[in-house]
Design an enzyme around this catalytic site. Structure first.
Site, PDB file in Angstrom:
ATOM      1  N   SER A 174       0.832  -1.206   0.000  1.00 51.78           N
ATOM      2  CA  SER A 174       0.000   0.000   0.000  1.00 51.78           C
ATOM      3  C   SER A 174       0.862   1.249   0.000  1.00 51.78           C
ATOM      4  O   SER A 174       1.968   1.263   0.554  1.00 51.78           O
ATOM      5  CB  SER A 174      -0.892   0.003   1.241  1.00 51.78           C
ATOM      6  OG  SER A 174      -1.520   1.246   1.416  1.00 51.78           O
ATOM      7  N   TYR A 226      -2.388  -0.467   9.944  1.00 49.61           N
ATOM      8  CA  TYR A 226      -2.574  -0.997   8.594  1.00 49.61           C
ATOM      9  C   TYR A 226      -1.292  -0.841   7.779  1.00 49.61           C
ATOM     10  O   TYR A 226      -0.804  -1.793   7.166  1.00 49.61           O
ATOM     11  CB  TYR A 226      -3.729  -0.285   7.893  1.00 49.61           C
ATOM     12  CG  TYR A 226      -3.826  -0.594   6.419  1.00 49.61           C
ATOM     13  CD1 TYR A 226      -4.190  -1.862   5.972  1.00 49.61           C
ATOM     14  CD2 TYR A 226      -3.537   0.376   5.463  1.00 49.61           C
ATOM     15  CE1 TYR A 226      -4.272  -2.152   4.618  1.00 49.61           C
ATOM     16  CE2 TYR A 226      -3.626   0.101   4.109  1.00 49.61           C
ATOM     17  CZ  TYR A 226      -3.990  -1.169   3.694  1.00 49.61           C
ATOM     18  OH  TYR A 226      -4.053  -1.450   2.356  1.00 49.61           O
TER      19      TYR A 226
END
Length: 348
Positions: A143, A168
């Site tokens: 990401s 995350y």
């Protein structure tokens, strides 16, 4: 043709990638646990679009698509090591694309354990299964969130990414480190893809385009964080899928010496996949308003914990290695999303 496992195949990117590879003759097995992080009816809708009927799905039972002879689906948790291993043993995959993960920056503030279970424990199980089954290439979703406090623009895979600001992001950085270990120790080719703000038809309901479109159509106020002073490298889902396909077919080869953090003496590589053309959040909202023919009621708010102000992808490696660069303009991509949204939700 090669056989590919796509985890997260009821998810946004996984659904689109499955359709693309099926259309090109790959034998695809999709895997997803269909969790309730967001509306499961959307996930079942994606599966139905691929010929997988809701009533035919049972945990750990492989279901054949009614539309395609080269697509199967299994409902399974990545954390279920025993059944993950059984699936690998039974199917004999050539390639694996791991897109399954607990997504969302903000949700990681509320439910951190979900990220450890799916993104760390689950990814370990995938790595182990790939190692023991001699998988030719593992491609996995990282990401743009890994860039965290990095202020250098555009974000480059040559940059240090040791300062994430959400669990995350930390879990995705951990995936990159874990993959490198397996590439080095077991000669497993791995490629991590740092996706930049993916949008398009069948997108996630927790993402900005979905939230804004729904609210504007329903005459509700939209929350605009950081008072709209955000820049995002919005990347259309078809461009993401094209990038994943090109990467899948080009396994990394270890270099004689490490020249940057994105490569290694092991068969390991990291790429950014982004449009490399950041857009102001307010401009993004304006396009949505223009396409809907309605002005949004805006609630301007401070930046949320875990969010970054800007994202911008340097895709030089993608261009030099694979001769590819995402290019879809937001005017085109947003219109495609809105057309899908109105059809799926029966909006006039």
């Amino acid at each position: 043709m090669a056989k590919v496992l796509i985890t997260g195949s009821a998810g946004f990117i996984g659904f689109h990638l499955s359709k693309r590879l099926i259309s090109e003759g790959y034998e695809v097995v999709g895997l997803d646990n269909i969790n309730d992080y967001y509306d499961i009816n959307l996930k079942y809708g994606r599966l139905n679009e691929s010929g997988i009927k809701k009533e035919s799905i049972q945990y750990n039972n492989v279901v054949d698509s009614s539309f395609s002879s080269n697509y199967k689906f299994v409902k399974l948790n990545l954390e279920d090591q025993e059944n993950i291993n059984k699936l690998f043993d039974a199917e004999g995959f050539d390639y694996v694309v791991n897109l399954a993960a607990q997504a969302g920056v903000r949700y990681s503030l509320e439910n951190p354990q979900a990220y450890i279970n799916s993104n760390i424990v689950g990814f370990t199980n995938i790595l182990e299964a790939c190692r023991h089954n001699k998988i030719k290439h593992l491609v996995y979703a990282s990401s743009s969130s890994v860039y965290g406090l990095n202020k250098s623009m555009p974000f480059s895979t040559n940059d240090n990414v040791d300062h994430p600001i959400s669990l995350y992001a930390a879990s995705k950085k951990s995936n990159e480190l874990m993959a490198h270990t397996y590439s080095y120790l077991f000669n497993l080719p791995t490629t991590g893809l740092r996706f930049f703000t993916v949008y398009g038809p069948w997108g996630r309901p927790d993402m900005a385009l979905f939230l804004f479109t729904k609210a504007i159509l329903e005459n509700e106020t939209i929350d605009v964080f950081n008072h709209g002073k955000m820049l995002r490298d919005f990347t259309y889902v078809d461009d993401i899928v094209e990038g994943v396909k090109k990467v899948l077919e080009n396994r990394p080869v270890g270099k004689k010496e490490i020249s940057d953090p994105s490569s290694s003496v092991a068969p390991y590589k990291i790429y950014n996949i982004g449009n490399s053309s950041p857009v102001k959040l307010m401009d993004f909202i304006t396009v949505i308003e223009n396409k809907l023919g309605k002005i949004a009621k805006k609630n301007l708010l401070p930046i949320q914990a875990g969010d970054v102000e800007k994202t911008w992808a340097n895709v030089d490696d993608l261009i030099s290695d694979l001769n590819y660069k995402p290019k879809t303009d937001i005017n085109v991509g947003i219109e495609e999303f809105i057309n899908w949204y109105k059809k799926f939700y029966s909006v006039n």
